[in-house]
Design a protein around this motif. Structure first.
Motif, short mmCIF file in Angstrom:
data_model
loop_
_atom_site.label_atom_id
_atom_site.label_comp_id
_atom_site.label_asym_id
_atom_site.label_seq_id
_atom_site.Cartn_x
_atom_site.Cartn_y
_atom_site.Cartn_z
N GLU A 31 -0.29 9.47 3.40
CA GLU A 31 0.01 9.17 4.72
C GLU A 31 0.42 7.67 4.75
OE1 GLU A 31 1.33 9.73 8.50
OE2 GLU A 31 0.71 11.12 7.04
N LEU A 32 -0.34 6.84 4.14
CA LEU A 32 -0.21 5.32 4.24
C LEU A 32 1.05 5.08 3.48
CD1 LEU A 32 -3.69 3.97 3.50
CD2 LEU A 32 -2.37 3.98 5.39
N GLY A 33 1.38 5.91 2.45
CA GLY A 33 2.71 5.54 1.70
C GLY A 33 3.88 5.96 2.46
N ILE A 34 3.72 7.13 3.21
CA ILE A 34 5.10 7.42 4.10
C ILE A 34 5.06 6.52 5.24
CG2 ILE A 34 5.67 9.32 5.78
CD1 ILE A 34 5.98 10.34 3.05
N ARG A 35 4.02 5.88 5.64
CA ARG A 35 4.16 4.76 6.68
C ARG A 35 4.72 3.54 6.12
NH1 ARG A 35 -1.80 4.58 9.82
NH2 ARG A 35 -1.99 6.53 10.65
N ARG A 79 7.53 14.81 7.96
CA ARG A 79 6.81 13.71 7.71
C ARG A 79 7.51 12.46 7.67
NH1 ARG A 79 2.35 15.09 4.30
NH2 ARG A 79 2.07 12.71 4.33
N PHE A 80 8.81 12.61 6.96
CA PHE A 80 9.81 11.20 6.92
C PHE A 80 10.89 11.83 8.09
CE2 PHE A 80 13.03 8.81 4.25
CZ PHE A 80 12.93 7.58 5.14
N GLY A 81 10.83 11.52 9.20
CA GLY A 81 11.77 12.00 10.30
C GLY A 81 13.32 11.11 9.76
N GLU A 82 13.12 10.20 9.38
CA GLU A 82 14.35 9.56 9.09
C GLU A 82 15.16 10.14 7.75
OE1 GLU A 82 11.55 8.14 9.49
OE2 GLU A 82 11.55 6.84 11.06
#
Length: 267
Positions: A31-35, A79-82
């Motif tokens: 999750e930190l990586g996705i952020r 997870r990655f909306g963009e």
């Protein structure tokens, strides 16, 4: 005494820190990586200079691979909306470079170089990061329909088929002579120098052949994923590249390029 006061002040400051500063409990590394990916992509969107914007996009590619390669198809967009916008930008990046390279004097060799070398640490981001771009596109090509449609805005399927067609004309990998001992070393070792030198034959390094096979598998993986989607097939039909694909299957080629004809047939 002064040290005790300073220690007391540090404890007081630590106790009164806002609760939002530390990471929330239970947040995984994934999750930190996705952020981090989202934050870096947000910075990318703030850049106005085209050259710097492209360099930032290249920097995002390994970050995307690290954090999104293992995501399930249905989770990628959640997870990655963009991801749709990101995929469109990556596809357009590939389109720009391939179009530029195919307009040069040696399009086939230029494409091979672009797709055969990944960026190394400390190297400028230039026209030698195609393999990394393809690896990102392979992940995106297995995503949901909106992601595929975003990729097709840059005519991705058509441009990859043109690359495949160009590779049918690749020259044979250049042999690199095997390192031979010097005449003095041969004499000291007790062997005949003339025989040792004349019987040695150059060998093609395996890495050159392996690089072409890796590129072939990447292209096949991407194209076979894309052709299951209507937008990709319509893209190929619109630009006439479907005929190129069928032509590649039957086009005579040198023995060392049969892998590309096989790749066209698999697609």
């Amino acid at each position: 005494f002064l040290k005790k006061i300073m220690a007391w002040v540090r404890r007081l400051l630590y106790r009164n820190r806002p609760p939002t500063e530390p990471e929330p409990a239970g947040v995984s590394h994934e999750e930190l990586g996705i952020r981090t990916l989202k934050q870096q992509y947000h910075l990318y969107n703030q850049i106005g200079n085209p050259a710097e914007k492209e360099r930032q996009l290249y920097r995002l590619l390994p970050l995307f691979l690290k954090n999104c390669s293992a995501l399930r198809k249905e989770d990628l967009q959640v997870r990655f909306g963009e991801v749709c916008e990101f995929g469109e930008n990556v596809a357009r990046l590939l389109y720009r470079h391939v179009t530029k390279l195919t307009q040069g004097s040696k399009p086939t060799l230029s494409l091979l170089k672009f797709f055969s070398e990944e960026e190394g640490e400390g190297r400028e981001f230039d026209n030698e990061a195609g393999l990394l771009v393809l690896k990102v596109i392979r992940v995106l090509s297995k995503g949901p329909e909106p992601v595929i449609n975003a990729l097709m805005t840059a005519n991705l399927a058509a441009i990859l088929i043109r690359c495949l067609h160009h590779f049918l004309d690749l020259p044979q990998p250049t042999p690199r002579p095997t390192a031979l001992p010097s005449p003095s070393e041969v004499v000291h070792s007790g062997h005949e120098p003339a025989a040792a030198i004349t019987t040695a034959h150059p060998e093609t390094p395996p890495k050159h052949v392996d690089a072409r096979h890796e590129l072939e598998r990447l292209l096949v993986d991407i194209l076979t994923s894309l052709v299951h989607h209507l937008s990709a097939v319509e893209d190929m039909l619109h630009f006439g590249d479907l005929s190129l694909l069928f032509g590649a299957i039957s086009t005579p080629c040198a023995r060392h390029n049969k892998m590309w004809r096989r790749a066209a047939a698999e697609t």
